[in-house]
Design a protein around this motif. Structure first.
Motif, PDB file in Angstrom:
ATOM      1  N   MET A   1     -22.531 113.324  31.434  1.00  0.00           N
ATOM      2  CA  MET A   1     -21.066 113.284  31.902  1.00  0.00           C
ATOM      3  C   MET A   1     -20.437 114.519  31.936  1.00  0.00           C
ATOM      4  SD  MET A   1     -18.318 110.944  31.075  1.00  0.00           S
ATOM      5  CE  MET A   1     -16.357 111.366  31.019  1.00  0.00           C
ATOM      6  N   LYS A   2     -19.891 115.070  32.976  1.00  0.00           N
ATOM      7  CA  LYS A   2     -19.226 116.145  33.316  1.00  0.00           C
ATOM      8  C   LYS A   2     -17.778 116.034  33.042  1.00  0.00           C
ATOM      9  CE  LYS A   2     -18.718 115.287  38.303  1.00  0.00           C
ATOM     10  NZ  LYS A   2     -19.372 114.655  39.011  1.00  0.00           N
TER      11      LYS A   2
ATOM     12  N   ARG B   1      -3.129 115.932  32.514  1.00  0.00           N
ATOM     13  CA  ARG B   1      -3.550 115.494  31.220  1.00  0.00           C
ATOM     14  C   ARG B   1      -4.936 115.391  31.321  1.00  0.00           C
ATOM     15  NH1 ARG B   1      -2.170 110.347  28.343  1.00  0.00           N
ATOM     16  NH2 ARG B   1      -2.574 109.545  30.338  1.00  0.00           N
TER      17      ARG B   1
ATOM     18  N   LEU C   1      -8.635 114.233  29.078  1.00  0.00           N
ATOM     19  CA  LEU C   1      -9.167 113.469  27.854  1.00  0.00           C
ATOM     20  C   LEU C   1     -10.310 114.479  27.176  1.00  0.00           C
ATOM     21  CD1 LEU C   1      -8.921 110.799  26.245  1.00  0.00           C
ATOM     22  CD2 LEU C   1     -10.782 110.196  27.572  1.00  0.00           C
TER      23      LEU C   1
ATOM     24  N   ARG D   1     -13.701 114.396  12.525  1.00  0.00           N
ATOM     25  CA  ARG D   1     -12.881 113.299  13.286  1.00  0.00           C
ATOM     26  C   ARG D   1     -12.075 114.040  14.358  1.00  0.00           C
ATOM     27  NH1 ARG D   1     -15.843 108.993  13.367  1.00  0.00           N
ATOM     28  NH2 ARG D   1     -16.462 108.464  11.147  1.00  0.00           N
TER      29      ARG D   1
ATOM     30  N   HIS E   1     -14.835 115.488  17.308  1.00  0.00           N
ATOM     31  CA  HIS E   1     -15.597 114.467  17.774  1.00  0.00           C
ATOM     32  C   HIS E   1     -14.801 113.147  18.448  1.00  0.00           C
ATOM     33  CE1 HIS E   1     -19.855 116.254  16.402  1.00  0.00           C
ATOM     34  NE2 HIS E   1     -19.194 116.826  17.193  1.00  0.00           N
ATOM     35  N   SER E   2     -13.314 113.359  18.266  1.00  0.00           N
ATOM     36  CA  SER E   2     -12.497 112.450  18.818  1.00  0.00           C
ATOM     37  C   SER E   2     -11.884 112.925  20.176  1.00  0.00           C
ATOM     38  CB  SER E   2     -11.467 112.157  18.081  1.00  0.00           C
ATOM     39  OG  SER E   2     -11.690 111.494  16.746  1.00  0.00           O
ATOM     40  N   LEU E   3     -12.185 111.837  21.168  1.00  0.00           N
ATOM     41  CA  LEU E   3     -11.434 112.315  22.329  1.00  0.00           C
ATOM     42  C   LEU E   3     -10.000 111.913  22.548  1.00  0.00           C
ATOM     43  CD1 LEU E   3     -14.213 110.756  25.024  1.00  0.00           C
ATOM     44  CD2 LEU E   3     -14.068 113.157  24.177  1.00  0.00           C
ATOM     45  N   THR E   4      -9.206 112.694  22.957  1.00  0.00           N
ATOM     46  CA  THR E   4      -7.780 112.189  22.731  1.00  0.00           C
ATOM     47  C   THR E   4      -7.157 113.298  23.824  1.00  0.00           C
ATOM     48  OG1 THR E   4      -6.861 114.098  21.085  1.00  0.00           O
ATOM     49  CG2 THR E   4      -7.605 111.644  20.284  1.00  0.00           C
TER      50      THR E   4
ATOM     51  N   LEU F   1     -38.313 116.739  22.682  1.00  0.00           N
ATOM     52  CA  LEU F   1     -36.988 116.308  23.595  1.00  0.00           C
ATOM     53  C   LEU F   1     -36.612 117.913  24.325  1.00  0.00           C
ATOM     54  CD1 LEU F   1     -34.644 115.139  20.786  1.00  0.00           C
ATOM     55  CD2 LEU F   1     -35.924 113.779  22.580  1.00  0.00           C
TER      56      LEU F   1
ATOM     57  N   LEU G   1     -21.730 107.796  26.005  1.00  0.00           N
ATOM     58  CA  LEU G   1     -21.153 107.759  27.408  1.00  0.00           C
ATOM     59  C   LEU G   1     -20.447 106.507  27.529  1.00  0.00           C
ATOM     60  CD1 LEU G   1     -21.135 108.898  30.267  1.00  0.00           C
ATOM     61  CD2 LEU G   1     -23.203 107.898  30.909  1.00  0.00           C
TER      62      LEU G   1
ATOM     63  N   LYS H   1     -16.918 106.922  26.542  1.00  0.00           N
ATOM     64  CA  LYS H   1     -16.435 107.974  27.439  1.00  0.00           C
ATOM     65  C   LYS H   1     -15.925 107.251  28.774  1.00  0.00           C
ATOM     66  CE  LYS H   1     -17.943 112.265  25.929  1.00  0.00           C
ATOM     67  NZ  LYS H   1     -18.942 113.647  26.257  1.00  0.00           N
TER      68      LYS H   1
ATOM     69  N   ALA I   1     -12.779 105.258  27.834  1.00  0.00           N
ATOM     70  CA  ALA I   1     -11.709 106.066  27.721  1.00  0.00           C
ATOM     71  C   ALA I   1     -11.122 106.619  29.028  1.00  0.00           C
ATOM     72  CB  ALA I   1     -12.106 107.244  26.755  1.00  0.00           C
ATOM     73  N   ARG I   2     -12.112 106.790  29.989  1.00  0.00           N
ATOM     74  CA  ARG I   2     -11.989 107.345  31.253  1.00  0.00           C
ATOM     75  C   ARG I   2     -10.954 106.203  31.941  1.00  0.00           C
ATOM     76  NH1 ARG I   2     -12.851 112.237  34.171  1.00  0.00           N
ATOM     77  NH2 ARG I   2     -11.460 111.883  36.120  1.00  0.00           N
TER      78      ARG I   2
ATOM     79  N   MET J   1      -7.492 105.970  30.709  1.00  0.00           N
ATOM     80  CA  MET J   1      -6.723 107.118  31.242  1.00  0.00           C
ATOM     81  C   MET J   1      -6.256 106.747  32.399  1.00  0.00           C
ATOM     82  SD  MET J   1      -6.482 110.163  29.161  1.00  0.00           S
ATOM     83  CE  MET J   1      -6.510 111.423  30.195  1.00  0.00           C
TER      84      MET J   1
ATOM     85  N   THR K   1     -10.912 107.854  20.720  1.00  0.00           N
ATOM     86  CA  THR K   1     -12.126 107.815  20.636  1.00  0.00           C
ATOM     87  C   THR K   1     -12.738 108.510  19.349  1.00  0.00           C
ATOM     88  OG1 THR K   1     -13.718 109.062  21.879  1.00  0.00           O
ATOM     89  CG2 THR K   1     -12.565 107.498  22.980  1.00  0.00           C
TER      90      THR K   1
ATOM     91  N   GLU L   1     -16.441 109.453  17.421  1.00  0.00           N
ATOM     92  CA  GLU L   1     -18.083 109.145  17.544  1.00  0.00           C
ATOM     93  C   GLU L   1     -18.696 109.595  16.218  1.00  0.00           C
ATOM     94  OE1 GLU L   1     -18.926 108.106  20.391  1.00  0.00           O
ATOM     95  OE2 GLU L   1     -17.545 109.041  21.770  1.00  0.00           O
TER      96      GLU L   1
ATOM     97  N   GLN M   1     -29.442 112.298  17.212  1.00  0.00           N
ATOM     98  CA  GLN M   1     -30.751 112.593  18.299  1.00  0.00           C
ATOM     99  C   GLN M   1     -31.807 112.209  17.467  1.00  0.00           C
ATOM    100  OE1 GLN M   1     -30.199 116.556  19.579  1.00  0.00           O
ATOM    101  NE2 GLN M   1     -31.060 115.782  21.727  1.00  0.00           N
TER     102      GLN M   1
ATOM    103  N   GLU N   1     -16.377 108.904  38.890  1.00  0.00           N
ATOM    104  CA  GLU N   1     -15.620 109.937  38.363  1.00  0.00           C
ATOM    105  C   GLU N   1     -16.232 110.641  37.312  1.00  0.00           C
ATOM    106  OE1 GLU N   1     -10.836 108.902  38.591  1.00  0.00           O
ATOM    107  OE2 GLU N   1     -11.997 108.642  36.888  1.00  0.00           O
ATOM    108  N   SER N   2     -17.178 109.983  36.587  1.00  0.00           N
ATOM    109  CA  SER N   2     -17.909 110.673  35.479  1.00  0.00           C
ATOM    110  C   SER N   2     -19.191 110.761  35.318  1.00  0.00           C
ATOM    111  CB  SER N   2     -17.629 109.647  34.095  1.00  0.00           C
ATOM    112  OG  SER N   2     -16.290 109.247  34.152  1.00  0.00           O
ATOM    113  N   VAL N   3     -19.870 110.072  36.257  1.00  0.00           N
ATOM    114  CA  VAL N   3     -21.487 110.119  36.277  1.00  0.00           C
ATOM    115  C   VAL N   3     -21.906 111.023  37.412  1.00  0.00           C
ATOM    116  CG1 VAL N   3     -23.393 108.732  36.679  1.00  0.00           C
ATOM    117  CG2 VAL N   3     -21.756 108.024  35.151  1.00  0.00           C
ATOM    118  N   ARG N   4     -23.071 111.778  37.308  1.00  0.00           N
ATOM    119  CA  ARG N   4     -23.390 112.748  38.238  1.00  0.00           C
ATOM    120  C   ARG N   4     -23.629 111.712  39.607  1.00  0.00           C
ATOM    121  NH1 ARG N   4     -27.814 116.071  35.390  1.00  0.00           N
ATOM    122  NH2 ARG N   4     -26.464 116.964  33.930  1.00  0.00           N
TER     123      ARG N   4
END
Lengths: 539, 200
Positions: A1-2, A10, A12, A168, A171-174, A519, B21, B24, B27-28, B31, B39, B41, B47, B177-180
């Motif tokens: 995710m970019k 605004r 997120l 919290r 690692h929380s998206l706001t 990995l 993801l 996200k 959330a997207r 928004m 959110t 996590e 991992q 919007e979010s994925v390549r």
């Protein structure tokens, strides 16, 4: 995710990303740190945004580089997890006495509840112990705003500032509304010997200066420090900081709430005045009962949580219990799927051999700490970064010979560079009578935190080429008797036999077992290809 | 927009399944719809294949805590039946469960012990009184040709049931919007396959 971090309005963002974005907008010259959950993403994001970011060997070196940047008059952001600040504590306490010209922010990302840590120490104690201002955001917007504010406070009072995050917040998206970026002032050396050379003659007045700065900052906090009030009923007033404030607002929407951003030095008089309005005043804080003790010491009568809530992180349900005074046994969280070493992980072979040889294994911090779990059950100690080597030496010194001979220390490559080098020097300098064996589990990355580079990988934070530390040469240079590298080229070597041979000798030995993390391996190949292409272009 | 006043979602899986993801993307979409969202996590040991739980809170009104208390979730998305059972306490009475059918057994469970059984977990979910949709994630992943689309397939299933409060169109936008770019088409196909499988 970019993440689209370049365009207002605004966005997120996680707390970590918000700090990185603010650091960029506030003209930070250099971001320095050591990876550690939950802080790692700050520098990775800062790099992705084209900020200048570097992984240091450890948090102490990172902070010292940061102090130098600030002495040069530029802004520095130093990032680490809570236990990293222990490693950086030496420079921290004396940097507090100095005058910085550029803003210096030290991020401490705490992990209450230990999602991925060896302890849940409360780093609010560091602000008080070192005498440094501490900012504690409740969400990503505040993480962004307080990064700006931290630089401003730091430069106004020429003092390093602690920015304390918790899992919290990290690692929380706001949502975050960014500000317009500024262009940093140019770095320029200003000689100021009494403020930067901490010999006793200069440090004595510097200590007094520090306390004067803190008194002024406390006055600023009383007058205009960041403070949030939500007025509800008069029956209950709740005082809280950081993420606890968010849980409290949710748990008791009918109550009145006070939270503040600069948690050291406290705005005591503002709190005192606010607290007089309510029948009950309760402090809700995660971790140690620090705030409640400080308020009580100042003569403010407040209720506290019970001892049970010192442990682990708070959430809405737990805050409800604190409010109602429910101290009954809490339901145990259902057991989750435990983490495990990946299929094909190179550590598996080593732990299998150690178990078969019935070794006493002094372990360290990283993925390989999972060697303690079944099916390997091959780890006997794990304390802190680097302790495998030295704890193993202690065991060897004290145990009867038959047991001493079974002791082996295992340490990862990144951990070795972080805190193992001095342990190896100790081993060469003070070898136990039975000798000792250290195995470096070299998977060519900092795997645990998400595959970051370090001085042993030969690549920088952005994966471009850098100098590569040669572990074999290091062992030999330190005076270790037997140094062996077992890698792709030594596939036929019997690892178990090799370990057994080392254990039978009364000498010091270092085995480096090198196989890339399963990995990371595809990414490493890609980085190397890119780096090779870049080299051929420039030559 | 069919969004209710607020939707609280728990996304439960194990490391490597793409739960982060998924949260996200929700959330997207929130928004984009002008809603408030928070959110959180727990990704510490993710991992290494450990349990991962995401809290996603969407609301028209301000939200304080990024974490839900037990009994607050309207929707529980399980990437694995055992993880869905583990997070069941978060679900409110009458809530919805969307779960993948295939279990991921911990290695520590020995092949001879009966400590972990996927069907038993599904039975447990079936008996809890919630609305339940069991999705054959493996079949969808095989159809699309990637193991990485399980997350989007499950979101598609939840959206298809109307449990997310967003339409499939809103999710399509969030994905774009979010994925390549090269993965967009694959994810869109997974989204619709998930939606179809939930309504089947």
């Amino acid at each position: 995710m970019k993440a689209d971090l370049s365009n207002p309005p605004r966005q997120l963002l996680s707390g970590d990303d918000a700090v990185a974005l603010a650091a960029l907008h506030a003209g930070t010259a250099l971001g320095i740190g050591y990876p550690g959950t939950p802080s790692t993403e700050i520098l990775e994001t800062f790099d992705r945004l084209d900020g200048r970011a570097q992984w240091s060997p450890n948090e102490k070196t990172a902070l010292e580089v940061g102090i130098g940047v600030a002495f040069a008059g530029a802004r520095a952001l130093v990032t680490m997890k809570h236990v990293g600040l222990n490693v950086a504590a030496d420079p921290l306490f004396t940097a507090a006495y100095t005058d910085v010209d550029g803003g210096l922010i030290i991020v401490s990302a705490d992990d209450p509840g230990m999602a991925s840590s060896q302890n849940e120490q409360d780093n609010r104690h560091y602000a008080r112990a070192a005498g440094l201002p501490m900012l504690e955001p409740v969400d990503s917007q505040q993480a962004y705003d307080f990064t700006w504010l931290g630089f401003e406070l730091s430069e106004r009072w020429k003092i390093p500032v602690l920015l304390r995050l918790t899992t919290r917040v990290c690692h929380s998206l706001t949502p975050v509304l960014p500000r317009a970026p500024i262009t940093p002032k140019a770095a320029d050396f200003r000689r100021d010997v009494p403020a930067r050379v901490m010999i006793p003659a200069f440090a004595k007045p510097a200590h007094h200066r520090l306390r004067t700065k803190l008194a002024e900052i406390a006055a600023w906090n009383e007058a205009e420090g960041p403070l949030h009030i939500e007025m509800g009923n008069q029956a209950l007033g709740i005082i809280s900081t950081g993420i606890s404030a968010m849980h409290a607002r949710e748990a008791a929407p009918e109550a009145s709430h006070l939270s503040f951003g600069l948690t050291y030095p406290l705005p005591i008089e503002r709190i005192r005045a606010w607290a007089t309005q309510f029948e009950r005043v309760l402090v809700v804080e995660e971790g140690d009962p620090m705030l409640v003790e400080e308020l009580r010491a100042a003569g403010i009568s407040v209720e506290s949580k019970t001892e049970r809530f010192r442990f682990s992180e708070l959430d809405v349900a737990r805050v409800r219990r604190i409010i109602t005074g429910d101290d009954s046994e809490e339901p145990a969280p259902p057991q989750g799927k435990p983490p495990e070493l990946c299929p094909g992980c190179s550590h598996r072979t080593v732990f299998h051999a150690l178990r078969e040889l019935d070794c006493i294994v002094a372990g360290d911090i990283g993925c390989y700490t999972l060697g303690v779990l079944p099916p390997f059950s091959a780890m006997d100690t794990c304390v802190c970064m680097g302790a495998s080597i030295t704890t193993g030496l202690g065991l060897r010194h004290a145990l009867p010979e038959a047991q001493a001979r079974r002791v082996v220390s295992v340490i990862g490559d990144s951990t070795f560079v972080h805190s193992g080098l001095t342990g190896l020097a100790e081993m060469a300098y003070n070898p136990p009578p039975t000798g000792h064996l250290v195995i470096i589990l070299d998977n060519e990355t900092t795997a645990m935190t998400g595959q970051q580079e370090h001085p042993g990988t030969g690549r920088s934070l952005d994966h471009s080429r850098a100098a590569r530390m040669d572990f074999v040469a290091v062992g030999q240079a330190m005076g270790i008797k037997h140094v062996e590298l077992i890698d792709e080229a030594a596939k036929d070597v019997d690892l178990k036999a090799c370990i057994a041979e080392c254990l039978a000798r009364d000498e010091t030995a270092l085995i480096i077992v090198r196989q890339p993390c399963v990995l990371a391996a595809p990414k490493i190949r890609l980085y190397e290809k890119t780096a090779a292409a870049a080299t051929s272009e420039t030559s | 927009m069919s969004m209710g006043a607020n939707t609280n979602i728990i996304i439960a899986g194990v490391g490597g399944q793409g739960t982060v993801l998924a949260s996200k993307l929700v959330a997207r979409a929130a928004m984009d719809a002008g809603l408030r969202v928070r959110t959180s996590e727990t990704i510490g040991m993710a991992q290494r294949g450990g349990s991962v739980v995401s809290h996603v809170r969407v609301s028209e009104a301000p939200i304080a805590s990024p974490l839900m208390a037990p009994g607050m979730a309207d929707l529980l998305i399980g990437f694995e039946p055992g993880e869905a059972v583990r997070s069941l306490a978060f679900l409110r009475p009458g809530g919805t469960i969307v779960t993948n059918a295939q279990p991921v057994a911990p290695v520590a469970v020995s092949p001879t012990s009966a400590a972990y059984s996927g069907p038993a977990m599904l039975e447990r979910l079936d008996g809890c009184g919630a609305r339940l949709a069991v999705i054959d994630g493996a079949a969808i992943c095989a159809e699309i040709g990637s193991l990485k689309v399980l997350n989007v397939a499950l979101l598609g299933a939840a959206a298809g049931l109307g449990a997310l409060g967003f339409s499939l169109d809103q999710f399509e936008t969030a994905i774009r919007e979010s994925v390549r770019e090269r993965f967009v088409d694959m994810n869109l196909r997974a989204l619709h396959a998930g939606a179809r499988s939930a309504s089947a």
